[in-house]
Design a protein around this motif. Structure first.
Motif: not given
Length: 364
Positions: A153-161, A192-209
Motif C-alpha cells: 500500500x501507499x499513502x498520498x498525503x493531502x495537505x489540509x488547512x 490539545x484537549x481535555x475529555x471530561x469524566x462526565x462525557x464520552x471518550x470517542x471522536x472523529x476527524x473532518x477536513x472542514x467544519x
C-alpha cells in the motif's frame, strides 16, 4: 370396508408427510454445501501507487456453490491479515465487501485495495500479506479456502488547512464548534484537549467544519477515510493529539498542566490538574487556594515546570527552580480563585518548551 379405506388414507398421508419432512431435512441440514475449489486471483502480488489508483489491479473469481434450494446465491469477499484468520476469533476483524447475487468475480481498483490494506493495518510502502476468502449465503453460509495476496500500500498525503475533531467531549458532537488540529508539518496536525469524566471518550476527524469528508478509526486505531468507527482515548483527562496523514496514524499522549505548591489542595507533593479550553487555548483551574505559594508543572512531574521571576508581570518562566522559593507565585489571601495558564503548545515534545508563558490568578 369404508373403515379400512379411511385407515389406508391416514397411513398414506402420514407416509407422505414423513417423506416430506425427510426431504426438508435433507435440503436444509443434511446435504453438504461447499466450494469446489479455492478462489483465483488475476495477480498475487500488487504494488499500489498513484498511477493505478483508478485502474483494476486484481480480479478475484470463484466457482459457484450449488445449494439444494433453487434460488439466487449471495456472494461476498472477506479480507484479513494472516495473523487474524486462525483461532477462536478468526476473521472477526476482516473487511467484508458484498459482491451480489450469482456473481462469480469481483475486480478491485487500486484505490479500493489500498484502502482495505491500510484499514487492515499493513505498513505503507512495504510488502504485506492479505488473506482473501469468498462467502456464499442462501439458507446457510459457506466459506471458501483462503488465498494470499502480496500487497504494497501507499499513502498520498493531502495537505489540509486544518483538521477538526467533533466528539462526545462536547456533550453533543458538533463539528461547527469542535476542537481544531493545526498543521505542525506537512500532513501532520496537532491539538490539545481535555475529555471530561462526565462525557464520552470517542471522536472523529473532518477536513472542514462539516461532515462531507471525515476520518474514523480502522484496525489498531489507524486513520481511515470514511470509517464510521470512532477513535477512543483510554480514559478521561487531557491529551496531546497528533494526526499524521502521511502514515495514517493517530497518537493521543497524556498531557496535562497543573498547579502545585502549599497554596494548592495537593501541596508540594501532587499537582492539581487544569482543564484545557480548546476554544481559548487556555489551561484553567478553579477552586480554593491558601495565601501561600504555587507554580505550574507538566504531567505531575518536575521535569517541566514554570514559575515567575516577579509577582506582577503575569509571566511564567521555564526551569525556574522547584519548591518552595524562588520562582513561585505568592497567593495574596485565602479564598476561591480562577487560575489560568497559557503557553504556545505547538509540538513542544519535538521543539522543546517555550521560555515563557502567561498566567492569571483571579479571586472570585
Amino acid at each position: 370396508m369404508k373403515k379400512y379405506i379411511n385407515k389406508l388414507i391416514v397411513v398414506c398421508t402420514l407416509l407422505f408427510l414423513s417423506a416430506s419432512c425427510q426431504n426438508d431435512a435433507l435440503l436444509t441440514t443434511l446435504k453438504t454445501v461447499s466450494f469446489s475449489g479455492a478462489p483465483q486471483a488475476s495477480s498475487s502480488a500488487i504494488i499500489l501507487s498513484t498511477s493505478n489508483t483508478n485502474q483494476a489491479v486484481v480480479t478475484i473469481s470463484w466457482p459457484a456453490v450449488v445449494y439444494p434450494v433453487k434460488a439466487p446465491v449471495t456472494y461476498a469477499l472477506q479480507f484479513d491479515v494472516l495473523s487474524d484468520i486462525v483461532g477462536s476469533t478468526a476473521w472477526s476483524k476482516s473487511v467484508r465487501i458484498e459482491v451480489g447475487e450469482d456473481v462469480l468475480s469481483r475486480s478491485l481498483l487500486g484505490a479500493d485495495l489500498n484502502k482495505i490494506a491500510i484499514q487492515l493495518g499493513l505498513p505503507l510502502d512495504v510488502v504485506g500479506k492479505i488473506a482473501v476468502r469468498v462467502e456464499s449465503n442462501l439458507d446457510r453460509t459457506s466459506y471458501s479456502d483462503p488465498i494470499t495476496l502480496s500487497v504494497t500500500p501507499f499513502s498520498k498525503t493531502v495537505v489540509y488547512t486544518a483538521l477538526y475533531m467533533p466528539g462526545s467531549y462536547q456533550g453533543v458532537p458538533d463539528v461547527t464548534t469542535a476542537a481544531q488540529l493545526d498543521p505542525i508539518a506537512k500532513g501532520i496536525y496537532q491539538c490539545y484537549l481535555t475529555f471530561p469524566a462526565s462525557q464520552g471518550l470517542g471522536f472523529q476527524l473532518t477536513t472542514q467544519r462539516n461532515m462531507n469528508q471525515f476520518f474514523g478509526a480502522g484496525i489498531n486505531g489507524i486513520v481511515v477515510d470514511g470509517s464510521t468507527s470512532n477513535f477512543v482515548v483510554p480514559a478521561s483527562g487531557s491529551y496531546q493529539i497528533t494526526v499524521d496523514l502521511n502514515t495514517s496514524s493517530l497518537v493521543a499522549l497524556p498531557y496535562s498542566w497543573g498547579i502545585i505548591g502549599d497554596a494548592t489542595p495537593g501541596g508540594w507533593n501532587s499537582s492539581s490538574p487544569m482543564t484545557y479550553n480548546y476554544q481559548q487555548k487556555t489551561w484553567t483551574w478553579t477552586g480554593a487556594l491558601l495565601a501561600k505559594a504555587l507554580k505550574f508543572r507538566l504531567n505531575d512531574n518536575w521535569n517541566v515546570n514554570y514559575g515567575p521571576q516577579n509577582q506582577t508581570d503575569g509571566i511564567m518562566y521555564h526551569d525556574i527552580p522547584a519548591a518552595p522559593q524562588p520562582g513561585a507565585y505568592n497567593v495574596p489571601a485565602d479564598g476561591n480563585y480562577i487560575v489560568t495558564f497559557k503557553i504556545n503548545d505547538i509540538d513542544p515534545v519535538k521543539n522543546g518548551y517555550p521560555i515563557s508563558a502567561t498566567y492569571t490568578v483571579t479571586k472570585i
